[in-house]
Enzyme design. Structure first.
Site, mmCIF file in Angstrom:
data_model
loop_
_atom_site.group_PDB
_atom_site.id
_atom_site.type_symbol
_atom_site.label_atom_id
_atom_site.label_comp_id
_atom_site.label_asym_id
_atom_site.label_seq_id
_atom_site.Cartn_x
_atom_site.Cartn_y
_atom_site.Cartn_z
ATOM 1 C CB CYS A 142 22.323 -43.327 40.891
ATOM 2 S SG CYS A 142 21.837 -44.047 42.453
ATOM 3 C CB CYS A 202 23.685 -45.063 45.726
ATOM 4 S SG CYS A 202 23.147 -45.782 44.170
#
Length: 138
Positions: free
Chosen positions: A46, A48
């Site tokens: 991901c 993030c």
């Protein structure tokens, strides 16, 4: 399952900084049986995670006076069985990756879910973890 060429560099960002790679359910069980505090990063592809979670975790460990006794990581979407075993230890929290868990003597004492990582800087994540280290680590 993600391809190794994508995952390995993200794994190495942590393992090259002292994190034990948890690859199997047995690895998870053995890691969490250890006395003291254990920080576990559920790594992820991901954005993030790449942008803030891993750097935030590393920043916390490097800049905290109190540190976990043990550092570990496992990779969602790659270390499938190990992540499932770890997630059983994280109940009642739903599956989340990236995520960061702090255990003390095998018991979960602090957990940062993905929604607490998204939109936050590495420094914010580090400050959150340093506060947890101050509370739970020797």
């Amino acid at each position: 399952m993600y391809p190794a060429e994508l995952v390995v560099p993200m794994k190495e960002e942590l393992t090259e900084n002292g994190f034990t790679d948890l690859l199997t359910p047995e690895d998870v069980e053995n890691q969490l049986k250890q006395q003291g505090t254990t920080l576990v990063m559920i790594n992820s592809v991901c954005g993030c995670s790449a942008g803030t979670a891993r750097p935030g975790v590393l920043m916390a460990v490097a800049n905290s006076e109190k540190k976990p006794d043990h550092l570990a990581t496992t990779f969602a979407g790659f270390d499938i069985d190990a992540v499932q075993a770890l997630r059983r230890k994280l109940m009642p929290y739903p599956p989340s990756s990236p995520a960061v868990a702090l255990f003390k003597d095998g018991q979960l004492v602090h957990f940062i879910e993905r929604h607490m990582i998204e939109g936050r800087s590495a420094q914010m994540i580090a400050h959150n973890l340093i506060a947890a280290f101050d509370e739970y680590c020797s």
